[in-house]
Design a protein around this motif. Structure first.
Motif, PDB file in Angstrom:
ATOM      1  N   THR A 102     -99.358 -25.045 -75.926  1.00 16.89           N
ATOM      2  CA  THR A 102     -97.921 -24.896 -75.723  1.00 16.89           C
ATOM      3  C   THR A 102     -97.612 -23.626 -74.947  1.00 16.89           C
ATOM      4  O   THR A 102     -97.985 -22.536 -75.370  1.00 16.89           O
ATOM      5  N   PRO A 103     -96.931 -23.745 -73.817  1.00 19.70           N
ATOM      6  CA  PRO A 103     -96.505 -22.531 -73.103  1.00 19.70           C
ATOM      7  C   PRO A 103     -95.364 -21.861 -73.855  1.00 19.70           C
ATOM      8  O   PRO A 103     -94.612 -22.518 -74.576  1.00 19.70           O
ATOM      9  N   TYR A 104     -95.274 -20.555 -73.712  1.00 22.08           N
ATOM     10  CA  TYR A 104     -94.181 -19.845 -74.355  1.00 22.08           C
ATOM     11  C   TYR A 104     -93.709 -18.684 -73.488  1.00 22.08           C
ATOM     12  O   TYR A 104     -94.431 -18.202 -72.616  1.00 22.08           O
ATOM     13  N   CYS A 105     -92.492 -18.267 -73.749  1.00 27.55           N
ATOM     14  CA  CYS A 105     -91.922 -17.062 -73.153  1.00 27.55           C
ATOM     15  C   CYS A 105     -91.203 -16.349 -74.276  1.00 27.55           C
ATOM     16  O   CYS A 105     -90.321 -16.920 -74.920  1.00 27.55           O
ATOM     17  N   HIS A 106     -91.581 -15.121 -74.541  1.00 29.90           N
ATOM     18  CA  HIS A 106     -90.995 -14.337 -75.621  1.00 29.90           C
ATOM     19  C   HIS A 106     -90.402 -13.063 -75.049  1.00 29.90           C
ATOM     20  O   HIS A 106     -91.020 -12.409 -74.211  1.00 29.90           O
ATOM     21  N   ILE A 107     -89.206 -12.726 -75.476  1.00 23.88           N
ATOM     22  CA  ILE A 107     -88.588 -11.466 -75.063  1.00 23.88           C
ATOM     23  C   ILE A 107     -88.510 -10.556 -76.286  1.00 23.88           C
ATOM     24  O   ILE A 107     -88.162 -10.995 -77.377  1.00 23.88           O
ATOM     25  N   LYS A 108     -88.867  -9.307 -76.095  1.00 21.64           N
ATOM     26  CA  LYS A 108     -88.979  -8.355 -77.189  1.00 21.64           C
ATOM     27  C   LYS A 108     -87.686  -7.604 -77.487  1.00 21.64           C
ATOM     28  O   LYS A 108     -87.660  -6.775 -78.382  1.00 21.64           O
ATOM     29  N   GLU A 109     -86.622  -7.864 -76.752  1.00 22.63           N
ATOM     30  CA  GLU A 109     -85.352  -7.174 -76.946  1.00 22.63           C
ATOM     31  C   GLU A 109     -84.285  -8.141 -77.447  1.00 22.63           C
ATOM     32  O   GLU A 109     -84.333  -9.327 -77.138  1.00 22.63           O
ATOM     33  N   PRO A 110     -83.299  -7.619 -78.201  1.00 25.50           N
ATOM     34  CA  PRO A 110     -82.196  -8.491 -78.640  1.00 25.50           C
ATOM     35  C   PRO A 110     -81.402  -9.007 -77.434  1.00 25.50           C
ATOM     36  O   PRO A 110     -81.280  -8.321 -76.421  1.00 25.50           O
ATOM     37  N   LEU A 111     -80.899 -10.227 -77.574  1.00 24.90           N
ATOM     38  CA  LEU A 111     -80.076 -10.846 -76.533  1.00 24.90           C
ATOM     39  C   LEU A 111     -78.805 -11.385 -77.162  1.00 24.90           C
ATOM     40  O   LEU A 111     -78.804 -11.821 -78.311  1.00 24.90           O
ATOM     41  N   LYS A 112     -77.732 -11.410 -76.370  1.00 27.55           N
ATOM     42  CA  LYS A 112     -76.539 -12.115 -76.811  1.00 27.55           C
ATOM     43  C   LYS A 112     -76.874 -13.598 -76.861  1.00 27.55           C
ATOM     44  O   LYS A 112     -77.652 -14.106 -76.049  1.00 27.55           O
ATOM     45  N   VAL A 113     -76.264 -14.289 -77.816  1.00 29.98           N
ATOM     46  CA  VAL A 113     -76.542 -15.706 -78.019  1.00 29.98           C
ATOM     47  C   VAL A 113     -76.341 -16.508 -76.734  1.00 29.98           C
ATOM     48  O   VAL A 113     -77.133 -17.397 -76.414  1.00 29.98           O
ATOM     49  N   LYS A 114     -75.306 -16.191 -75.951  1.00 30.91           N
ATOM     50  CA  LYS A 114     -75.047 -16.969 -74.729  1.00 30.91           C
ATOM     51  C   LYS A 114     -76.206 -16.863 -73.744  1.00 30.91           C
ATOM     52  O   LYS A 114     -76.543 -17.846 -73.074  1.00 30.91           O
ATOM     53  N   TYR A 115     -76.853 -15.727 -73.656  1.00 31.22           N
ATOM     54  CA  TYR A 115     -77.995 -15.571 -72.747  1.00 31.22           C
ATOM     55  C   TYR A 115     -79.250 -16.212 -73.330  1.00 31.22           C
ATOM     56  O   TYR A 115     -80.068 -16.779 -72.607  1.00 31.22           O
ATOM     57  N   TYR A 116     -79.395 -16.117 -74.627  1.00 36.30           N
ATOM     58  CA  TYR A 116     -80.537 -16.734 -75.308  1.00 36.30           C
ATOM     59  C   TYR A 116     -80.480 -18.256 -75.137  1.00 36.30           C
ATOM     60  O   TYR A 116     -81.477 -18.895 -74.825  1.00 36.30           O
ATOM     61  N   ARG A 117     -79.271 -18.832 -75.324  1.00 36.77           N
ATOM     62  CA  ARG A 117     -79.086 -20.279 -75.120  1.00 36.77           C
ATOM     63  C   ARG A 117     -79.472 -20.684 -73.693  1.00 36.77           C
ATOM     64  O   ARG A 117     -80.155 -21.680 -73.485  1.00 36.77           O
ATOM     65  N   PHE A 118     -78.982 -19.910 -72.736  1.00 36.79           N
ATOM     66  CA  PHE A 118     -79.258 -20.207 -71.329  1.00 36.79           C
ATOM     67  C   PHE A 118     -80.764 -20.200 -71.068  1.00 36.79           C
ATOM     68  O   PHE A 118     -81.304 -21.108 -70.434  1.00 36.79           O
ATOM     69  N   GLY A 119     -81.445 -19.181 -71.569  1.00 35.27           N
ATOM     70  CA  GLY A 119     -82.886 -19.067 -71.362  1.00 35.27           C
ATOM     71  C   GLY A 119     -83.672 -20.195 -71.994  1.00 35.27           C
ATOM     72  O   GLY A 119     -84.694 -20.637 -71.475  1.00 35.27           O
ATOM     73  N   ILE A 120     -83.202 -20.676 -73.128  1.00 34.86           N
ATOM     74  CA  ILE A 120     -83.882 -21.782 -73.805  1.00 34.86           C
ATOM     75  C   ILE A 120     -83.592 -23.107 -73.104  1.00 34.86           C
ATOM     76  O   ILE A 120     -84.470 -23.954 -72.964  1.00 34.86           O
ATOM     77  N   ALA A 121     -82.371 -23.293 -72.645  1.00 33.79           N
ATOM     78  CA  ALA A 121     -81.975 -24.577 -72.050  1.00 33.79           C
ATOM     79  C   ALA A 121     -82.497 -24.773 -70.628  1.00 33.79           C
ATOM     80  O   ALA A 121     -82.706 -25.908 -70.192  1.00 33.79           O
ATOM     81  N   LEU A 122     -82.720 -23.700 -69.902  1.00 31.76           N
ATOM     82  CA  LEU A 122     -83.079 -23.815 -68.487  1.00 31.76           C
ATOM     83  C   LEU A 122     -84.343 -24.644 -68.220  1.00 31.76           C
ATOM     84  O   LEU A 122     -84.315 -25.541 -67.377  1.00 31.76           O
TER      85      LEU A 122
END
Length: 100
Positions: A17-37
């Protein structure tokens, strides 16, 4: 913010399984965008293109990537009750996040 240094990208070999992890907090709207893209670009768009053009190969590619994004879809569902401006921290090892 550490920018690109905040990202860790790889493949979990145990699950292939490929993954992308970010180590910093994100606003939910940006987190959603990153997951949905990836779901949209690799799954939904090729699937629709394949349907409308009759290209079975492209449709199959899109369908596979839509199915592979199942975990991302689950996380998007978990995010539905959170405010766009609240912050979350991506979990480093498991699927999901921690609300801050």
């Amino acid at each position: 913010s550490k920018g690109i240094k905040s990202f860790r990208i790889g493949i979990k070999l145990k699950y292939l399984t490929p993954y992308c992890h970010i180590k910093e907090p994100l606003k939910v709207k940006y987190y959603r965008f990153g997951i949905a893209l990836p779901l949209i670009i690799l799954g939904i768009v090729p699937s629709l293109y394949g349907i409308f053009t009759g290209d079975g190969t492209v449709f199959t590619f899109g369908l596979i990537f839509t199915l592979v994004a199942g975990g991302d879809i689950v996380v998007l569902i978990w995010l539905t009750n959170l405010d766009n401006e609240s912050c979350v921290l991506d979990h480093p090892d498991k699927m999901g996040f921690t609300k801050l």
